[in-house]
Design a protein around this motif. Structure first.
Motif, PDB file in Angstrom:
ATOM      1  N   PRO A  25       0.787  -1.240   0.000  1.00  0.00           N
ATOM      2  CA  PRO A  25       0.000   0.000   0.000  1.00  0.00           C
ATOM      3  C   PRO A  25       0.818   1.289   0.000  1.00  0.00           C
ATOM      4  CG  PRO A  25      -1.023  -1.611   1.424  1.00  0.00           C
ATOM      5  CD  PRO A  25       0.289  -2.198   1.003  1.00  0.00           C
ATOM      6  N   PRO A  26       1.894   1.425   0.800  1.00  0.00           N
ATOM      7  CA  PRO A  26       2.637   2.691   0.768  1.00  0.00           C
ATOM      8  C   PRO A  26       3.290   2.975  -0.585  1.00  0.00           C
ATOM      9  CG  PRO A  26       3.164   1.435   2.755  1.00  0.00           C
ATOM     10  CD  PRO A  26       2.412   0.520   1.839  1.00  0.00           C
ATOM     11  N   ARG A  27       3.557   1.934  -1.376  1.00  0.00           N
ATOM     12  CA  ARG A  27       4.197   2.134  -2.671  1.00  0.00           C
ATOM     13  C   ARG A  27       3.207   2.532  -3.762  1.00  0.00           C
ATOM     14  NH1 ARG A  27       8.450  -3.005  -2.597  1.00  0.00           N
ATOM     15  NH2 ARG A  27      10.039  -1.974  -1.310  1.00  0.00           N
ATOM     16  N   TYR A  28       1.943   2.221  -3.554  1.00  0.00           N
ATOM     17  CA  TYR A  28       0.942   2.507  -4.574  1.00  0.00           C
ATOM     18  C   TYR A  28       0.046   3.695  -4.220  1.00  0.00           C
ATOM     19  CZ  TYR A  28       2.074  -1.809  -7.050  1.00  0.00           C
ATOM     20  OH  TYR A  28       2.724  -2.790  -7.761  1.00  0.00           O
ATOM     21  N   MET A  29      -0.051   4.011  -2.937  1.00  0.00           N
ATOM     22  CA  MET A  29      -0.970   5.061  -2.484  1.00  0.00           C
ATOM     23  C   MET A  29      -0.186   6.185  -1.831  1.00  0.00           C
ATOM     24  SD  MET A  29      -4.152   4.708   0.155  1.00  0.00           S
ATOM     25  CE  MET A  29      -5.423   5.955   0.287  1.00  0.00           C
ATOM     26  N   PRO A  30      -0.091   7.349  -2.458  1.00  0.00           N
ATOM     27  CA  PRO A  30       0.635   8.463  -1.859  1.00  0.00           C
ATOM     28  C   PRO A  30       0.043   8.837  -0.496  1.00  0.00           C
ATOM     29  CG  PRO A  30       0.134   8.921  -4.163  1.00  0.00           C
ATOM     30  CD  PRO A  30      -0.627   7.682  -3.797  1.00  0.00           C
ATOM     31  N   GLY A  31       0.915   8.976   0.494  1.00  0.00           N
ATOM     32  CA  GLY A  31       0.453   9.383   1.818  1.00  0.00           C
ATOM     33  C   GLY A  31      -0.344   8.333   2.550  1.00  0.00           C
ATOM     34  N   TYR A  32      -0.067   7.058   2.287  1.00  0.00           N
ATOM     35  CA  TYR A  32      -0.852   5.969   2.876  1.00  0.00           C
ATOM     36  C   TYR A  32      -0.913   6.056   4.398  1.00  0.00           C
ATOM     37  CZ  TYR A  32      -2.050   1.215   4.347  1.00  0.00           C
ATOM     38  OH  TYR A  32      -2.619   0.132   4.962  1.00  0.00           O
ATOM     39  N   ALA A 168      -1.807   5.552 -15.803  1.00  0.00           N
ATOM     40  CA  ALA A 168      -0.369   5.607 -16.057  1.00  0.00           C
ATOM     41  C   ALA A 168       0.353   6.272 -14.885  1.00  0.00           C
ATOM     42  CB  ALA A 168      -0.092   6.368 -17.345  1.00  0.00           C
ATOM     43  N   ARG A 169      -0.238   7.289 -14.319  1.00  0.00           N
ATOM     44  CA  ARG A 169       0.360   7.962 -13.167  1.00  0.00           C
ATOM     45  C   ARG A 169       0.367   7.054 -11.931  1.00  0.00           C
ATOM     46  NH1 ARG A 169      -2.673  13.780 -14.212  1.00  0.00           N
ATOM     47  NH2 ARG A 169      -1.102  14.625 -15.653  1.00  0.00           N
ATOM     48  N   TYR A 170      -0.698   6.253 -11.788  1.00  0.00           N
ATOM     49  CA  TYR A 170      -0.752   5.256 -10.709  1.00  0.00           C
ATOM     50  C   TYR A 170       0.457   4.330 -10.800  1.00  0.00           C
ATOM     51  CZ  TYR A 170      -2.308   0.699  -8.812  1.00  0.00           C
ATOM     52  OH  TYR A 170      -2.391  -0.520  -8.167  1.00  0.00           O
ATOM     53  N   ALA A 171       0.747   3.830 -11.988  1.00  0.00           N
ATOM     54  CA  ALA A 171       1.879   2.930 -12.187  1.00  0.00           C
ATOM     55  C   ALA A 171       3.200   3.668 -12.002  1.00  0.00           C
ATOM     56  CB  ALA A 171       1.803   2.313 -13.581  1.00  0.00           C
ATOM     57  N   ALA A 172       3.301   4.884 -12.522  1.00  0.00           N
ATOM     58  CA  ALA A 172       4.541   5.642 -12.409  1.00  0.00           C
ATOM     59  C   ALA A 172       4.883   5.943 -10.964  1.00  0.00           C
ATOM     60  CB  ALA A 172       4.430   6.942 -13.210  1.00  0.00           C
ATOM     61  N   TYR A 173       3.880   6.229 -10.154  1.00  0.00           N
ATOM     62  CA  TYR A 173       4.139   6.499  -8.733  1.00  0.00           C
ATOM     63  C   TYR A 173       4.670   5.250  -8.041  1.00  0.00           C
ATOM     64  CZ  TYR A 173       3.631   7.718  -3.867  1.00  0.00           C
ATOM     65  OH  TYR A 173       3.901   7.942  -2.532  1.00  0.00           O
ATOM     66  N   ALA A 174       4.069   4.103  -8.339  1.00  0.00           N
ATOM     67  CA  ALA A 174       4.530   2.855  -7.730  1.00  0.00           C
ATOM     68  C   ALA A 174       5.974   2.565  -8.110  1.00  0.00           C
ATOM     69  CB  ALA A 174       3.619   1.709  -8.137  1.00  0.00           C
ATOM     70  N   LEU A 175       6.330   2.772  -9.370  1.00  0.00           N
ATOM     71  CA  LEU A 175       7.714   2.567  -9.800  1.00  0.00           C
ATOM     72  C   LEU A 175       8.653   3.531  -9.083  1.00  0.00           C
ATOM     73  CD1 LEU A 175       7.208   2.079 -13.635  1.00  0.00           C
ATOM     74  CD2 LEU A 175       7.954   0.327 -11.997  1.00  0.00           C
ATOM     75  N   ALA A 176       8.238   4.791  -8.955  1.00  0.00           N
ATOM     76  CA  ALA A 176       9.071   5.778  -8.271  1.00  0.00           C
ATOM     77  C   ALA A 176       9.232   5.465  -6.794  1.00  0.00           C
ATOM     78  CB  ALA A 176       8.460   7.173  -8.442  1.00  0.00           C
ATOM     79  N   SER A 177       8.295   4.683  -6.254  1.00  0.00           N
ATOM     80  CA  SER A 177       8.343   4.308  -4.838  1.00  0.00           C
ATOM     81  C   SER A 177       9.109   3.021  -4.592  1.00  0.00           C
ATOM     82  CB  SER A 177       6.916   4.168  -4.289  1.00  0.00           C
ATOM     83  OG  SER A 177       6.215   5.393  -4.394  1.00  0.00           O
ATOM     84  N   GLY A 178       9.624   2.409  -5.671  1.00  0.00           N
ATOM     85  CA  GLY A 178      10.453   1.224  -5.518  1.00  0.00           C
ATOM     86  C   GLY A 178       9.745  -0.095  -5.712  1.00  0.00           C
ATOM     87  N   ALA A 179       8.511  -0.070  -6.220  1.00  0.00           N
ATOM     88  CA  ALA A 179       7.798  -1.328  -6.455  1.00  0.00           C
ATOM     89  C   ALA A 179       8.431  -2.103  -7.608  1.00  0.00           C
ATOM     90  CB  ALA A 179       6.325  -1.048  -6.757  1.00  0.00           C
ATOM     91  N   ALA A 217     -14.958  15.597   1.548  1.00  0.00           N
ATOM     92  CA  ALA A 217     -13.708  15.047   1.024  1.00  0.00           C
ATOM     93  C   ALA A 217     -12.551  15.555   1.880  1.00  0.00           C
ATOM     94  CB  ALA A 217     -13.519  15.477  -0.420  1.00  0.00           C
ATOM     95  N   PHE A 218     -11.624  14.653   2.225  1.00  0.00           N
ATOM     96  CA  PHE A 218     -10.480  15.082   3.036  1.00  0.00           C
ATOM     97  C   PHE A 218      -9.138  14.707   2.408  1.00  0.00           C
ATOM     98  CE2 PHE A 218     -10.922  10.693   4.447  1.00  0.00           C
ATOM     99  CZ  PHE A 218      -9.616  10.283   4.686  1.00  0.00           C
ATOM    100  N   TYR A 219      -9.175  13.934   1.317  1.00  0.00           N
ATOM    101  CA  TYR A 219      -7.917  13.424   0.758  1.00  0.00           C
ATOM    102  C   TYR A 219      -8.077  13.216  -0.739  1.00  0.00           C
ATOM    103  CZ  TYR A 219      -4.543   9.740  -0.529  1.00  0.00           C
ATOM    104  OH  TYR A 219      -3.602   8.977  -1.154  1.00  0.00           O
ATOM    105  N   ALA A 220      -7.069  13.644  -1.492  1.00  0.00           N
ATOM    106  CA  ALA A 220      -7.018  13.388  -2.937  1.00  0.00           C
ATOM    107  C   ALA A 220      -5.559  13.322  -3.353  1.00  0.00           C
ATOM    108  CB  ALA A 220      -7.737  14.489  -3.713  1.00  0.00           C
ATOM    109  N   ALA A 221      -5.160  12.216  -3.977  1.00  0.00           N
ATOM    110  CA  ALA A 221      -3.784  12.047  -4.433  1.00  0.00           C
ATOM    111  C   ALA A 221      -3.759  11.070  -5.600  1.00  0.00           C
ATOM    112  CB  ALA A 221      -2.894  11.532  -3.295  1.00  0.00           C
ATOM    113  N   PHE A 222      -3.423  11.582  -6.800  1.00  0.00           N
ATOM    114  CA  PHE A 222      -3.409  10.761  -7.998  1.00  0.00           C
ATOM    115  C   PHE A 222      -4.743  10.012  -8.160  1.00  0.00           C
ATOM    116  CE2 PHE A 222       1.378  10.330  -9.204  1.00  0.00           C
ATOM    117  CZ  PHE A 222       1.433  11.695  -9.374  1.00  0.00           C
ATOM    118  N   THR A 223      -4.737   8.693  -8.121  1.00  0.00           N
ATOM    119  CA  THR A 223      -5.969   7.937  -8.377  1.00  0.00           C
ATOM    120  C   THR A 223      -6.761   7.633  -7.109  1.00  0.00           C
ATOM    121  OG1 THR A 223      -4.701   5.876  -8.255  1.00  0.00           O
ATOM    122  CG2 THR A 223      -5.034   6.837 -10.440  1.00  0.00           C
ATOM    123  N   TRP A 224      -6.451   8.288  -5.999  1.00  0.00           N
ATOM    124  CA  TRP A 224      -7.046   7.966  -4.709  1.00  0.00           C
ATOM    125  C   TRP A 224      -7.850   9.133  -4.163  1.00  0.00           C
ATOM    126  CZ3 TRP A 224      -6.187   2.935  -3.460  1.00  0.00           C
ATOM    127  CH2 TRP A 224      -5.106   2.301  -4.108  1.00  0.00           C
TER     128      TRP A 224
END
Length: 231
Positions: A25-32, A168-179, A217-224
């Motif tokens: 989850p921390p690698r796919y969801m910003p600010g998990y 695509a941004r969802y995947a790019a964030y995960a890659l940038a997070s080391g997934a 709404a209290f949270y918005a980040a990329f696809t979340w």
């Protein structure tokens, strides 16, 4: 539940995936982890010091552990359809397991309550829209009047080309997070083809259809996206 979504539940019975779940989850969801803390803060605005909190999608125990550390007097009932993930939750909770009851099943297996608050993180996107509304209504039925619910899950525009861009941004964030790149490619394809994804507007509409009368709404980040709703 649709067969496509069942494939995701099957992943949570895979011992290797279960063992590595905490890294995901921390690698796919910003600010998990921040979302977990925000959930605790939002619930505490109305929940009493000795609150009994319903946690739907409790497998893995990460959310339970975070809330337990924030509120040492709260009690929890955690519900999840995957037995191996509940075993992982027990291990993650450690001493906090003494104030937590874990139930294997869907919302229908949850006790009647009434509960002082509820959370449902990274779960509702596994459910088709009709089942999502029904599940939310069943959560609401188990809450005290005015009690808060915090939800957060995948929710983003579904019209093209916006949908493809955000995936695509969802995947790019995960890659940038080391997934792992192979796992990211698999996740990108699976999320795009299998999950029941809704727009933020439709997700909020689901909360109202389920009977919640106030939603923020209290949270918005990329696809979340994340919301707090009240009965």
């Amino acid at each position: 539940m649709a067969d496509a979504n069942q494939a995701f539940l099957d992943m949570f019975a895979d011992p290797e995936r279960v063992a590595a779940y905490a890294e995901g989850p921390p690698r796919y969801m910003p600010g998990y982890k921040a979302v977990q803390r925000m959930a605790g803060v939002l619930l505490a605005e109305q929940a009493p010091a000795d609150a009994h909190v319903l946690v739907l999608g409790a497998g893995g125990g990460l959310e339970l552990k975070a809330l337990a550390q924030l509120q040492p007097a709260w009690r929890f009932t955690g519900v999840d359809p995957a037995g191996p993930m509940l075993d992982l939750a027990r291990a993650a909770l450690g001493a906090d397991a003494t104030r937590t009851v874990l139930v294997e099943g869907t919302i229908d297996a949850a006790p009647a309550g009434p509960f002082d608050a509820a959370t449902c993180l990274l779960t509702l996107h596994f459910l088709p829209r009709e089942e999502r509304v029904r599940t939310l209504a069943e959560i609401r039925r188990r809450l005290r009047p005015g009690a808060p619910l915090v939800v957060a899950h995948a929710s983003f525009p579904q019209d093209e080309p916006a949908r493809g861009k955000w995936l695509a941004r969802y995947a790019a964030y995960a890659l940038a997070s080391g997934a792992n790149p192979a796992e990211v490619e698999q996740a990108h394809t699976a999320v795009g083809n299998s999950l029941t994804l809704l727009t933020p507007e439709d997700d909020e509409a689901c909360l109202f259809e389920a009977g919640f009368g106030e939603t923020e709404a209290f949270y918005a980040a990329f696809t979340w996206r994340g919301w707090i709703a009240r009965c």
